[in-house]
Design an enzyme around this catalytic site. Structure first.
Site, PDB file in Angstrom:
ATOM      1  N   ALA A  73       0.715  -1.084  -0.078  1.00  0.00           N
ATOM      2  CA  ALA A  73       0.273  -0.160  -0.021  1.00  0.00           C
ATOM      3  C   ALA A  73       1.574   1.430  -0.142  1.00  0.00           C
ATOM      4  CB  ALA A  73      -0.819  -0.290   1.360  1.00  0.00           C
ATOM      5  N   GLU A  90      -3.590  -7.512   8.609  1.00  0.00           N
ATOM      6  CA  GLU A  90      -2.502  -6.985   7.458  1.00  0.00           C
ATOM      7  C   GLU A  90      -1.012  -6.947   8.124  1.00  0.00           C
ATOM      8  OE1 GLU A  90      -2.364  -2.496   8.846  1.00  0.00           O
ATOM      9  OE2 GLU A  90      -2.028  -2.345   5.775  1.00  0.00           O
TER      10      GLU A  90
END
Lengths: 341, 341
Positions: free
Chosen positions: A68, A279
């Site tokens: 990301a 995550e």
């Protein structure tokens, strides 16, 4: 089955960074070169990283998207962003091809500040229909911390929402790195994005215009469960939809890392709207001296909550994930077949 | 004694808005006109507002500052901001003069985007030494949502920190309204400011350079208690001071409005660093249909926590507030004497 809905390819081989360095060194004349990463390198990067941890931690499948913080929508222009996005999504596809029983693709979008989200529709369609991905990450601030684009409630974003609804895929609200010295990428910028994104939608008529739009809030909803009363009050004061109802339009992932936070998250959001996420490997890749476990090894936090029933766990780990990503079931079946074949 | 450390004069009489309207209508030639508000108007505004609620809710004293969303540091320039700030601080002083046993002053600062915080030193000194105020509100983003100023860890802010330390007064990190359509003032902008401010300080050497600097985090610390593990992990990964220790450099106010949030706040931050605050009348001025009480009537949330001892409550309601604001004790004594006389 335990599905982790939020993993990024943070361990991608150096070839990806070589590509990026050259891309940015010749930004004035963007051309599409081949990326030099072998299947062996991909295999090793995962066997020493996410795959190893999946096995150690007892998770079965991960929804996997490009790193990301490296999406970097603010770098270069729309062409740079598009090329970089395609390269990264193609790399995720190769991961899913090598470990079809372990990873399912979620795509990055070729966003660029000031450029209409229309420009993301083609790549979203390619990733879903050609690469068998099941969702996308959507950055409400492609400027990387200057917040120059219209809020998510603006019709500016509608062409993308239309395509998401048509393809029946969700978006996870997820920022990239920041180029504004005021912020810290994982410490404040990501949290601000969660918080700001949900407020932008709360003030809008997006869910009236797109009742079947699916949005996923990462990081346990940022500040929302803790500050829930603030949002409930604001909704009453502004005559918006009651916040308890509004909240049920989203799925929230479980990427929080303390027992108190996990408990609060479940109590406030409710089992029905929660989907499991660690995550990993992400913003908290170190060992918690209090537990001896990695911070992002957060499945034990759920295991330790005694008042969750087996049915609750089944929802959080599998059923809700499949509901949030309607294409996941069929794609998983297809990839599992490929794995066996 | 119960001291509420976080109140804004959101009920100020219309004369203040008349002043502002004229000030901004003739912004090209700033001049200092008299503000037309009578003592009676001030009295009524409080007797129907904060003072009435203090009595109903059983709090004794409020640290009182100008309306935060109207500080508007981003409006006009440095001269506009200075005049407007002086007028607002003077108005707070009048409140403290009329109800000396109920309100103690906390000042707004004449910040302006791109202007050195040096320009705040004089007004801070005036408010503390001449007006008997005990603290200030510090806005990390005077641009109002564009985040164009250096982070709080930058030496840019040091002249202000020096004066704060010299005068032995704390700053509460507190934003004003936003002029960026991406944000909602109380829903996302204030939360982002809390979050971003603490990260800016975490990345800095401010507390090494100013070991006695006192900073107060409002709104129960924004996202911090809920996302505590993220900050603990980041501190380990970056070899910063352990976050548990860093957190103890701050005081956190209790301006959260759900029982779960209040409990989490106390557990994570600890009784020793908590100071009572309702932030009334502020962002949540409506009745919670679940309880029938106003959202910002949050003292009952503390009363209902059975595992707090009397000693704990004494700290949160009085002792810690006096420790956070070292000038509070003496100023309170002086004002109480004035009230009796």
């Amino acid at each position: 089955m335990i599905i982790d809905c939020h993993g990024h390819y943070t361990t991608a081989p150096p070839g990806i960074h070589v590509y990026r360095a050259f891309q940015l060194a010749f930004m004035n004349k963007p051309n599409r070169t081949q990326i030099k990463i072998s299947d062996d390198e991909i295999q090793t990067s995962l066997e020493n990283g996410q795959l190893k941890l999946q096995m150690e931690r007892g998770t079965d499948m991960m929804l996997f998207s490009p790193r990301a913080s490296h999406m970097g929508h603010h770098v270069g222009d729309e062409v740079i962003s598009r090329q970089w996005t395609e390269v990264n999504n193609d790399l995720i596809k190769r991961v899913c091809g090598i470990f079809p029983d372990r990873f399912i693709g979620v795509c990055q979008l070729p966003q660029s500040p000031g450029v209409s989200p229309k420009n993301c529709v083609e790549e979203l369609e390619r990733c879903i229909t050609e690469l068998d991905f099941v969702g996308c990450n959507l950055n409400p601030d492609p400027s990387g911390g200057w917040w120059t684009d219209p809020p998510l409630g603006d019709e500016w974003w509608y062409p993308l929402y239309e395509k998401m609804v048509e393809l029946d895929v969700p978006a996870m609200i997820h920022g990239s790195s920041t180029c504004n010295p005021a912020f810290h990428t994982t410490g404040s910028h990501y949290m601000n994005i969660d918080n700001t994104g949900i407020m932008q939608l709360l003030e809008s008529r997006v869910f009236q215009d797109f009742p079947t739009l699916r949005i996923i809030m990462p990081h346990g909803g940022g500040v929302i469960p803790y500050q829930i009363a603030r949002y409930r009050a604001l909704s009453i004061m502004n005559k918006w939809e009651p916040f308890e109802e509004f909240m049920r339009r989203f799925y929230f992932d479980t990427a929080v890392y303390s027992p108190e936070a996990m408990e609060l998250l479940i109590k406030i959001v409710g089992v029905d709207r929660l989907i499991f996420a660690s995550e990993m490997l992400g913003g908290v890749t170190t060992i918690d001296p209090n537990t001896g476990r990695w911070f992002d090894d957060n499945k034990p936090l759920l295991d330790e909550i005694t008042w969750l029933s087996e049915e609750d766990r089944q929802k959080i780990f599998e059923d809700n994930v499949k509901a949030a990503y309607p294409r996941l079931g069929p794609v998983m079946e297809k990839q599992m077949k490929a794995a066996k074949g």
